[in-house]
Design a protein around this motif. Structure first.
Motif, mmCIF file in Angstrom:
data_model
loop_
_atom_site.group_PDB
_atom_site.id
_atom_site.type_symbol
_atom_site.label_atom_id
_atom_site.label_comp_id
_atom_site.label_asym_id
_atom_site.label_seq_id
_atom_site.Cartn_x
_atom_site.Cartn_y
_atom_site.Cartn_z
ATOM 1 N N GLU A 159 0.883 -1.178 0.000
ATOM 2 C CA GLU A 159 0.000 0.000 0.000
ATOM 3 C C GLU A 159 0.914 1.219 0.000
ATOM 4 O O GLU A 159 2.026 1.162 0.525
ATOM 5 C CB GLU A 159 -0.918 -0.036 1.228
ATOM 6 C CG GLU A 159 -0.211 -0.001 2.585
ATOM 7 C CD GLU A 159 0.208 1.383 3.024
ATOM 8 O OE1 GLU A 159 -0.268 2.361 2.428
ATOM 9 O OE2 GLU A 159 1.034 1.483 3.958
ATOM 10 N N ARG A 160 0.487 2.327 -0.603
ATOM 11 C CA ARG A 160 1.307 3.553 -0.600
ATOM 12 C C ARG A 160 0.444 4.787 -0.437
ATOM 13 O O ARG A 160 0.785 5.873 -0.901
ATOM 14 C CB ARG A 160 2.114 3.684 -1.904
ATOM 15 C CG ARG A 160 2.082 2.477 -2.788
ATOM 16 C CD ARG A 160 2.373 2.776 -4.199
ATOM 17 N NE ARG A 160 3.791 2.939 -4.441
ATOM 18 C CZ ARG A 160 4.297 3.081 -5.659
ATOM 19 N NH1 ARG A 160 3.502 3.063 -6.714
ATOM 20 N NH2 ARG A 160 5.576 3.246 -5.828
ATOM 21 N N VAL A 161 -0.711 4.619 0.247
ATOM 22 C CA VAL A 161 -1.641 5.747 0.359
ATOM 23 C C VAL A 161 -1.302 6.655 1.536
ATOM 24 O O VAL A 161 -0.799 6.202 2.550
ATOM 25 C CB VAL A 161 -3.099 5.246 0.494
ATOM 26 C CG1 VAL A 161 -3.596 4.726 -0.829
ATOM 27 C CG2 VAL A 161 -3.215 4.182 1.577
ATOM 28 N N GLU A 215 10.675 4.003 -0.793
ATOM 29 C CA GLU A 215 9.846 5.215 -0.885
ATOM 30 C C GLU A 215 9.831 5.956 0.459
ATOM 31 O O GLU A 215 10.061 7.165 0.535
ATOM 32 C CB GLU A 215 8.412 4.853 -1.285
ATOM 33 C CG GLU A 215 8.291 4.353 -2.714
ATOM 34 C CD GLU A 215 7.032 3.544 -2.961
ATOM 35 O OE1 GLU A 215 6.968 2.870 -3.998
ATOM 36 O OE2 GLU A 215 6.114 3.553 -2.117
ATOM 37 N N PRO A 258 11.506 21.216 7.513
ATOM 38 C CA PRO A 258 11.850 20.763 8.863
ATOM 39 C C PRO A 258 10.590 20.778 9.732
ATOM 40 O O PRO A 258 9.608 21.421 9.392
ATOM 41 C CB PRO A 258 12.832 21.816 9.364
ATOM 42 C CG PRO A 258 12.977 22.826 8.300
ATOM 43 C CD PRO A 258 11.990 22.571 7.224
ATOM 44 N N GLY A 263 6.876 11.424 12.668
ATOM 45 C CA GLY A 263 6.016 10.494 13.404
ATOM 46 C C GLY A 263 5.224 9.580 12.502
ATOM 47 O O GLY A 263 5.488 9.476 11.308
ATOM 48 N N PHE A 331 0.480 13.700 14.771
ATOM 49 C CA PHE A 331 1.783 13.421 14.170
ATOM 50 C C PHE A 331 1.999 14.172 12.866
ATOM 51 O O PHE A 331 3.116 14.266 12.373
ATOM 52 C CB PHE A 331 2.029 11.909 14.032
ATOM 53 C CG PHE A 331 1.594 11.267 12.741
ATOM 54 C CD1 PHE A 331 2.430 11.276 11.625
ATOM 55 C CD2 PHE A 331 0.378 10.631 12.648
ATOM 56 C CE1 PHE A 331 2.040 10.670 10.438
ATOM 57 C CE2 PHE A 331 -0.014 10.016 11.469
ATOM 58 C CZ PHE A 331 0.815 10.040 10.359
HETATM 59 N N1 SAJ Z 1 7.135 15.602 7.735
HETATM 60 C C1 SAJ Z 1 8.059 16.634 7.952
HETATM 61 N N2 SAJ Z 1 8.439 17.395 6.887
HETATM 62 C C2 SAJ Z 1 7.934 17.200 5.623
HETATM 63 C C3 SAJ Z 1 7.011 16.147 5.412
HETATM 64 C C4 SAJ Z 1 6.621 15.367 6.503
HETATM 65 O O1 SAJ Z 1 8.535 16.852 9.073
HETATM 66 O O2 SAJ Z 1 8.323 17.943 4.726
HETATM 67 C C5 SAJ Z 1 6.738 14.734 8.881
HETATM 68 C C6 SAJ Z 1 5.249 14.816 9.226
HETATM 69 O O3 SAJ Z 1 4.976 15.896 10.054
HETATM 70 C C7 SAJ Z 1 5.032 13.470 9.900
HETATM 71 C C8 SAJ Z 1 5.998 12.534 9.170
HETATM 72 O O4 SAJ Z 1 6.940 13.389 8.516
HETATM 73 O O5 SAJ Z 1 5.390 13.526 11.281
HETATM 74 C C9 SAJ Z 1 5.356 11.608 8.158
HETATM 75 O O6 SAJ Z 1 4.334 12.272 7.451
HETATM 76 P P1 SAJ Z 1 4.108 12.117 5.880
HETATM 77 O O7 SAJ Z 1 2.945 12.946 5.505
HETATM 78 O O8 SAJ Z 1 5.356 12.364 5.162
HETATM 79 O O9 SAJ Z 1 3.829 10.562 5.669
HETATM 80 P P2 SAJ Z 1 2.833 9.451 6.296
HETATM 81 O O10 SAJ Z 1 3.595 8.714 7.348
HETATM 82 O O11 SAJ Z 1 1.521 10.005 6.661
HETATM 83 O O12 SAJ Z 1 2.627 8.512 4.991
HETATM 84 C C10 SAJ Z 1 3.755 7.955 4.352
HETATM 85 C C11 SAJ Z 1 3.643 8.204 2.831
HETATM 86 N N3 SAJ Z 1 4.892 7.872 2.171
HETATM 87 C C12 SAJ Z 1 5.522 8.721 1.309
HETATM 88 O O13 SAJ Z 1 5.093 9.811 1.054
HETATM 89 C C13 SAJ Z 1 6.765 8.234 0.662
HETATM 90 C C14 SAJ Z 1 2.493 7.366 2.263
HETATM 91 O O14 SAJ Z 1 2.437 7.493 0.856
HETATM 92 C C15 SAJ Z 1 2.688 5.896 2.650
HETATM 93 O O15 SAJ Z 1 1.633 5.075 2.149
HETATM 94 C C16 SAJ Z 1 2.676 5.811 4.160
HETATM 95 O O16 SAJ Z 1 3.802 6.562 4.640
HETATM 96 C C17 SAJ Z 1 2.752 4.358 4.560
HETATM 97 O O17 SAJ Z 1 1.700 3.790 4.912
HETATM 98 O O18 SAJ Z 1 3.827 3.758 4.452
#
Ligand code: SAJ
Length: 420
Positions: A159-161, A215, A258, A263, A331
């Motif tokens: 999954e990649r959503v 990814e 940043p 999380g 998060f």
């Molecule tokens: N974050 C930052 N700076 C950014 C982007 C995000 O600090 O520029 C932080 C967010 O605040 C959060 C964390 O990173 O704490 C993760 O958030 P996110 O929106 O980047 O990702 P997730 O964990 O909600 O979802 C990710 C996604 N993966 C990618 O974009 C490569 C999603 O597509 C995946 O399906 C999901 O992980 C998963 O289930 O693996």
């Protein structure tokens, strides 16, 4: 191939939306979960998790009779496994949920059925799953070693959503499909094409497993780069957000933002699966995890420094007189999910260290988590800004953006998201 009866193992953030999506295309779907509360909630047409639009789709699927939830699997044309893969204390992947799900479906397998693993998994897990199934069902053949004539077909399809956009991304995103045989991949493509408008691209299972880990590691490394920059810039008296915006004007530079840390259950976990299987070689990936994990501690230290400076500026002031407001617990922005949230970790540390009052503003929840009850107070934004001396902005929720500067001109601000 035609799949009319589909079983989805695990009805969490991925399994339930996927089950509902098949059901919305008029496939008969059985959702299986060990959590009876989840099963009962779904069977009453409701949902036990928060995801926009999911409630409507589940309600319709249950009411029309296409989706049923239960605690035990039965015979099906296809089985999808979408159970958690956390890590253990030493960052080693914990495959026990996948093993338990494999054991549970083994008695229900039949000739020509398809088994798909969707859970984020270390390389080689699909082969392991096939071996567990083969051990449990010596009367059937499996595509171990790529056998094209196996009775059961097996593929990995991660999954990649993105949480918050799951229902749209399930349909629109491309899917990577790694069969243990070519026949398995073709069957999996047929199954996903039921609702996927994106492309279904075929590879082998090991590459598909590594693709998912790559990814999320890519994103983690890029966020770590931004977080490291933010700590460097703080010492050099450079505004990191202005810096990143300027650097991103270069046609081949695209730095992420940043924050107070990384999380959730995915980006902060999955890179460890690469590190644990290649500890000698996965240096950048491990370091990125360490940098992102260090950021919340850095924020707590910064908040502490601000308190100390206030006391130096005004010697008549006592620590217990200083009110700190923490803005955001989730998060990431605009969700209510507090799981593995660096904002929550920071808030807890501040509460523990600070002798004065701590106020929390989290517009996406109505009640404080149990372990914070009695230790701090949940406020609306405006009164929180009016009452506090220091504001630690942790999450860039919509409601915190575009505020009139006069609303926080009297408070000392630690903005970890660069929105003020
Ligand atoms: N974050 C930052 N700076 C950014 C982007 C995000 O600090 O520029 C932080 C967010 O605040 C959060 C964390 O990173 O704490 C993760 O958030 P996110 O929106 O980047 O990702 P997730 O964990 O909600 O979802 C990710 C996604 N993966 C990618 O974009 C490569 C999603 O597509 C995946 O399906 C999901 O992980 C998963 O289930 O693996």
């Amino acid at each position: 191939m035609e799949f009319n009866l589909i079983t989805v193992m695990g009805l969490g953030y991925i399994g339930l939306p996927t089950a509902a999506m098949f059901a919305s295309r008029k496939k008969e779907v059985i959702g299986v979960d060990i959590n009876e509360h989840a099963v009962n909630t779904i069977n009453s047409g409701k949902i036990h998790i928060v995801e926009p639009e999911l409630d409507m789709v589940v309600h319709a699927a249950v009411t029309e009779g296409y989706l049923k939830a239960t605690t035990k699997p039965s015979e099906s044309d296809a089985f999808l496994i979408a159970v958690p893969t956390p890590f253990k204390g030493d960052h080693e992947p914990d495959l026990s949920y996948i093993k338990a799900a494999s054991k549970a479906i083994a008695p229900a397998l039949k000739k020509d059925c398809l088994v798909i693993l969707e859970s984020t998994s270390p390389v080689g897990t699909t082969e392991k799953m096939a071996a567990w199934l083969a051990e449990a069902r010596p009367d059937l053949t499996f595509p171990l070693g790529g056998d094209e004539n196996s009775d059961v077909l097996i593929a990995y399809c991660p999954e990649r959503v993105l949480p918050g956009h799951v229902m749209r991304e399930l349909i629109e995103n491309d899917r990577i499909i790694g069969g243990l045989s070519k026949k398995s991949s073709t069957a999996a493509v047929d199954l996903y094409k039921t609702f996927v408008d994106g492309e279904c691209i075929v590879t082998n299972a090991r590459t598909a497993e590594m693709c998912k880990l790559t990814e999320n590691s890519f994103r983690d490394v890029n966020i770590a780069f931004a977080n490291e920059l933010s700590m460097i810039c703080d010492k050099q008296d450079v505004n990191v957000w202005e810096l990143i915006a300027l650097a991103n004007r270069h046609p081949r530079v695209d730095i992420l933002q940043p924050g107070c840390g990384v999380g959730g259950h995915c980006i902060a976990v999955d890179p460890w699966f690469i590190v644990s299987s290649s500890p000698e070689d996965a240096n950048i990936i491990r370091m990125a995890r360490e940098i992102n994990d260090k950021k919340p501690k850095w924020v707590v230290e910064k908040a502490n420094e601000i308190v100390k400076n206030k006391l130096i500026e005004n010697p008549a002031l006592k620590t217990e007189d200083i009110v700190i407001a923490c803005l955001g617990l989730a998060f990431k922005p605009d969700i209510d999910d507090l799981r593995e949230s660096p904002a929550l970790m920071i808030t807890k540390e501040i509460i523990e260290k600070h002798a004065g009052k701590v106020i929390i503003v989290e517009p996406n929840i109505t009640k404080l988590p149990q372990d914070l009850e009695g230790k701090c107070e949940l406020y609306e934004l405006v009164p929180a800004l009016a009452e506090s001396d220091i504001v630690v902005l942790l999450v860039d929720h919509k409601g915190f953006k575009n505020l009139d500067k006069s609303m926080y001109s009297d408070v000392k601000v630690l903005d970890t998201r660069g929105i003020w």
